[in-house]
Design an enzyme around this catalytic site. Structure first.
Site, PDB file in Angstrom:
ATOM      1  N   ARG A 163      -9.311  16.710   6.116  1.00  0.00           N
ATOM      2  CA  ARG A 163     -10.126  17.189   4.789  1.00  0.00           C
ATOM      3  C   ARG A 163     -11.584  17.671   5.407  1.00  0.00           C
ATOM      4  O   ARG A 163     -12.053  17.168   6.354  1.00  0.00           O
ATOM      5  CB  ARG A 163     -10.336  15.954   4.165  1.00  0.00           C
ATOM      6  CG  ARG A 163      -9.044  15.628   3.032  1.00  0.00           C
ATOM      7  CD  ARG A 163      -9.163  14.102   2.315  1.00  0.00           C
ATOM      8  NE  ARG A 163      -8.352  13.407   3.040  1.00  0.00           N
ATOM      9  CZ  ARG A 163      -8.563  12.036   2.571  1.00  0.00           C
ATOM     10  NH1 ARG A 163      -9.532  11.428   1.871  1.00  0.00           N
ATOM     11  NH2 ARG A 163      -7.661  11.145   3.308  1.00  0.00           N
ATOM     12  N   ARG A 197      -2.645  -2.141  -3.317  1.00  0.00           N
ATOM     13  CA  ARG A 197      -3.751  -1.334  -3.353  1.00  0.00           C
ATOM     14  C   ARG A 197      -3.758  -0.281  -4.370  1.00  0.00           C
ATOM     15  O   ARG A 197      -2.585   0.713  -4.320  1.00  0.00           O
ATOM     16  CB  ARG A 197      -3.708  -0.972  -1.709  1.00  0.00           C
ATOM     17  CG  ARG A 197      -4.959   0.037  -1.656  1.00  0.00           C
ATOM     18  CD  ARG A 197      -4.980   0.334  -0.310  1.00  0.00           C
ATOM     19  NE  ARG A 197      -6.347   1.112  -0.119  1.00  0.00           N
ATOM     20  CZ  ARG A 197      -6.723   1.696   1.074  1.00  0.00           C
ATOM     21  NH1 ARG A 197      -5.771   1.469   2.165  1.00  0.00           N
ATOM     22  NH2 ARG A 197      -7.661   2.717   1.102  1.00  0.00           N
ATOM     23  N   HIS A 243     -12.304   3.300  -0.094  1.00  0.00           N
ATOM     24  CA  HIS A 243     -12.434   2.571   1.084  1.00  0.00           C
ATOM     25  C   HIS A 243     -12.867   1.314   0.732  1.00  0.00           C
ATOM     26  O   HIS A 243     -13.521   0.623   1.606  1.00  0.00           O
ATOM     27  CB  HIS A 243     -12.809   3.331   2.332  1.00  0.00           C
ATOM     28  CG  HIS A 243     -12.097   4.378   2.941  1.00  0.00           C
ATOM     29  ND1 HIS A 243     -12.641   5.643   3.431  1.00  0.00           N
ATOM     30  CD2 HIS A 243     -10.672   4.687   3.011  1.00  0.00           C
ATOM     31  CE1 HIS A 243     -11.696   6.623   3.818  1.00  0.00           C
ATOM     32  NE2 HIS A 243     -10.625   5.969   3.736  1.00  0.00           N
ATOM     33  N   GLU A 255      -7.506  -3.949   5.863  1.00  0.00           N
ATOM     34  CA  GLU A 255      -7.517  -3.941   4.369  1.00  0.00           C
ATOM     35  C   GLU A 255      -6.544  -4.555   3.766  1.00  0.00           C
ATOM     36  O   GLU A 255      -6.870  -5.240   2.718  1.00  0.00           O
ATOM     37  CB  GLU A 255      -7.205  -2.222   4.223  1.00  0.00           C
ATOM     38  CG  GLU A 255      -8.661  -1.508   4.334  1.00  0.00           C
ATOM     39  CD  GLU A 255      -8.170  -0.147   4.563  1.00  0.00           C
ATOM     40  OE1 GLU A 255      -7.307   0.415   5.312  1.00  0.00           O
ATOM     41  OE2 GLU A 255      -8.566   0.935   3.924  1.00  0.00           O
ATOM     42  N   ASN A 281       0.875  -1.132   0.095  1.00  0.00           N
ATOM     43  CA  ASN A 281       0.008   0.034   0.005  1.00  0.00           C
ATOM     44  C   ASN A 281       0.978   1.148   0.109  1.00  0.00           C
ATOM     45  O   ASN A 281       1.580   1.530   1.072  1.00  0.00           O
ATOM     46  CB  ASN A 281      -0.782  -0.103   1.335  1.00  0.00           C
ATOM     47  CG  ASN A 281      -1.826   1.009   1.441  1.00  0.00           C
ATOM     48  OD1 ASN A 281      -1.973   2.191   0.518  1.00  0.00           O
ATOM     49  ND2 ASN A 281      -2.724   0.911   2.570  1.00  0.00           N
TER      50      ASN A 281
END
Ligand code: ADP
Length: 602
Positions: free
Chosen positions: A228, A82, A167, A375, A7
């Site tokens: 964010r 990923r 996600h 993940e 990742n």
């Protein structure tokens, strides 16, 4: 199967070597501040002390080069990458080759920070491990099932913006963990998954498929995140630009200076914000209020989108650890049937051995759960399937819908009576089911009340004549025909057919076709159904959503996957070209019980 999962972020690299089935880790690498003088990494293996190494100026390639000799002491069967964005090109894990890499590179404008980093990781790993299969798993793929109304923005469509969602591996993984905990099939559940990490998004997972999600064209929309802003009046953006801020300044404010950091003024770590809020810091209190208010708003909205909700799942750093956030979000959700248990919430702890904890009361209709996301494990699972030679297929793939207009099947004898001795049917166009075709020939169906002209004959010839009409046609003709599976014509009404060379009165054979799905044995296994099963299929149409009950499963390896409905049914759901259905499986003790039929459909 041992899978190396990479990742690669813009200045970070996470690598996990793990078993695709058990999820057991052989090694875990975390590298940060890559490309700076403070670059460093740590490597951990079970039973061994964690090693931390400073590697000033190192990039992804330098770190991988430094650690691969240690990692490759273990057997590795495949590498999973990923990739943050798959655009509209990738809706499932995909083996990387030069053409796939070129397509990913062409998506750079959709994720300008992430895609170059993802590609740097991929190129390095492919160069260092050239003999292994490399497979990309996309964040956006799980959301490829979003209906058109959920993925469209209300701006001119030709501008090309749409909701993609992110996600994906996490939302899919925790929705499955939640279903397993509840001992239910994910295809029977409507779940709202709240992934609350530094990046945060919430998804409505309806019967195993993502139907709404809060991140949009980019990962900036939706919830309040670490740095964010999430949802924002676009007028603010215009105002910032008009008042003299540069594009880069606006980008910086919205992506790196907003969210919890912007509201609290103390950074993005929720633990610090919670501590200060407890000491009375007003800005930190506001930050927590805005975060939790917005998520509660989304939960209400997504329950409305799905027409109800069976489970709400909290996951990722904040979702798994912050009892305060969960408490605030779940306040006043009783109206939805979600009753929150304060004690269970305070005690909830999830880890790899106990991946799910329940925080709802025993009388709560909606189950509220905390689930550990993983993940890397989600990616390893998907990669393992592809590497084993199988195609990684979606859990509940959409079912194409075919609309059958009224039509006639004939025996050879009937063909000759209606069209003349020695006549054979002629093909006009192939149908979706292999070997079936629409003929050039048409007939008039004569009923006691009225007749319908130009009814298409379908080939090839059959052992019995059969006329399939809709209920509206039956009223028009003046005949009451039963709903039957194709071939099951015993004791059905007869009807008269008029052709160019003669007239034929059938003693039986007029039916209203039983809606059904054609599929192969492999499809049946994937959907968990058998030949003759009766299922429900929900349609997210472009107009009038409808769930069809009593849909019969028909399995044969020569079939192509397709649900067949007649024109009345299609109109009732206002189905347009390209609309699809989703299988709603049987609920244990629920209302959507799957039954077996006595009739063995041909
Ligand atoms: P990402 O993978 O998106 O970088 P994580 O899923 O690791 O993020 O979540 C990071 C967030 O989780 C941080 O804001 C951190 O403060 C928060 N977090 C982690 N542990 C706790 C805790 N015990 N209490 C509150 N917040 C926590």
């Amino acid at each position: 199967m041992q899978i190396l999962v990479l990742n690669a972020g813009s200045s970070s690299l996470k690598v996990d070597l793990l078993d695709s089935q058990s999820g057991d880790r052989t090694a875990t690498l975390r590298a940060q501040r890559l490309g700076t003088p403070q670059a460093s990494y740590s490597l951990e293996s079970p039973g061994q002390a964690r090693q931390s190494t400073e590697l000033p100026g190192a990039d992804h390639a330098a770190v991988l080069q430094a650690v691969l000799p240690t990692l490759t002491k273990h057997p590795i069967q495949a590498v999973g990458h990923r990739v943050v964005h798959g655009g509209t090109d990738f809706s499932r894990p995909t083996k990387l080759d030069s053409s796939v890499l070129a397509t990913i590179a062409s998506l750079e404008s959709l994720a300008p920070l992430h895609i170059p980093a993802n590609l740097a990781g991929i190129h390095t790993a492919m160069a260092l491990l050239p003999d292994l299969p490399h497979i990309a798993v996309f964040d956006t793929a799980f959301h490829s099932t979003l209906p058109r109304r959920a993925r469209s923005y209300a701006i001119p469509q030709e501008l090309g913006y749409r909701r993609y969602g992110f996600h994906g591996p996490s939302h899919q993984y925790v929705s499955k963990s939640a279903a397993a905990y509840l001992d239910e099939d994910p295809r029977d559940l409507r779940i709202i998954t709240c992934h609350l990490g530094n990046g945060a998004s919430v998804t409505a997972v309806e019967y195993g498929r993502s139907v709404e999600t809060s991140m949009g064209h980019t990962p900036l929309e939706g919830l309040v995140m670490g740095t964010r802003c999430g949802d924002l009046d676009p007028g603010i953006l215009l105002d910032m630009l008009r008042s003299g801020k540069t594009l880069d300044q606006v980008d910086d404010i919205l992506n790196r200076g907003s969210g919890m950091a912007g509201l609290s003024g103390v950074g993005n770590d929720l633990r610090d914000i919670e501590d200060r809020a407890a000491d009375g810091d007003e800005a930190c209190r506001l930050a927590i209020q805005v975060l939790t208010h917005r998520l509660r708003k989304y939960i209400g909205a997504y329950a409305a989108v799905m027409g109800g909700v069976d489970a709400i799942v909290f996951t990722a750093g904040i979702g798994e650890n912050s009892a305060l956030v969960r408490h605030r979000v779940c306040q006043r959700l009783d109206f939805l049937g979600a009753r929150f248990d304060e004690d269970k919430n305070r005690d909830a702890q999830v880890d790899r051995n106990t991946p799910v904890a329940e925080i709802s009361r025993s009388n709560s209709r909606v189950r509220i759960l905390v689930a550990k996301t993983d993940e890397a494990r989600a990616i390893a699972g998907a990669v393992g399937k592809v590497a084993a030679g199988g195609e990684e297929l979606a859990e509940n793939p959409p079912i194409p819908i075919g609309i059958s207009a009224r039509h006639i099947h004939l025996t050879q004898e009937a063909v000759e009576t209606l069209f003349g001795p020695g006549y054979t049917l002629t093909e006009r166009a192939p149908l979706s089911q292999p070997g079936q075709f629409a003929c050039n020939e048409t007939l008039t169906v004569v009923g006691p009340k009225r007749s319908i002209e130009g009814v298409r004959v379908l080939g090839p010839i059959r052992p019995k004549c059969q006329v399939e009409v809709s209920r509206t046609d039956e009223f028009f003709l003046g005949i009451d025909a039963p709903v039957r599976a194709s071939g099951d014509v015993a004791n059905t009404p007869g009807v008269t057919l008029k052709g160019p060379a003669g007239t034929l009165t059938l003693k039986e054979g007029l039916i209203c076709a039983w809606r059904h799905i054609h599929m192969t044995n492999a499809d049946a296994e994937r959907y968990g159904v058998k030949h003759g099963d009766i299922v429900d299929v929900t349609i997210n149409s472009s107009g009038r959503d409808l769930t069809f009950g009593d849909v019969m499963i028909r399995v044969k390896d020569s079939y192509a996957l397709e649900m067949h409905i007649d024109t009345d049914e299609a109109n009732a759901a206002q189905i347009s070209r390209g609309d699809v259905g989703a299988l709603v499986s049987s609920g244990k003790g629920g209302t959507l019980l799957r039954r077996r039929t006595n009739f063995d459909p041909a």
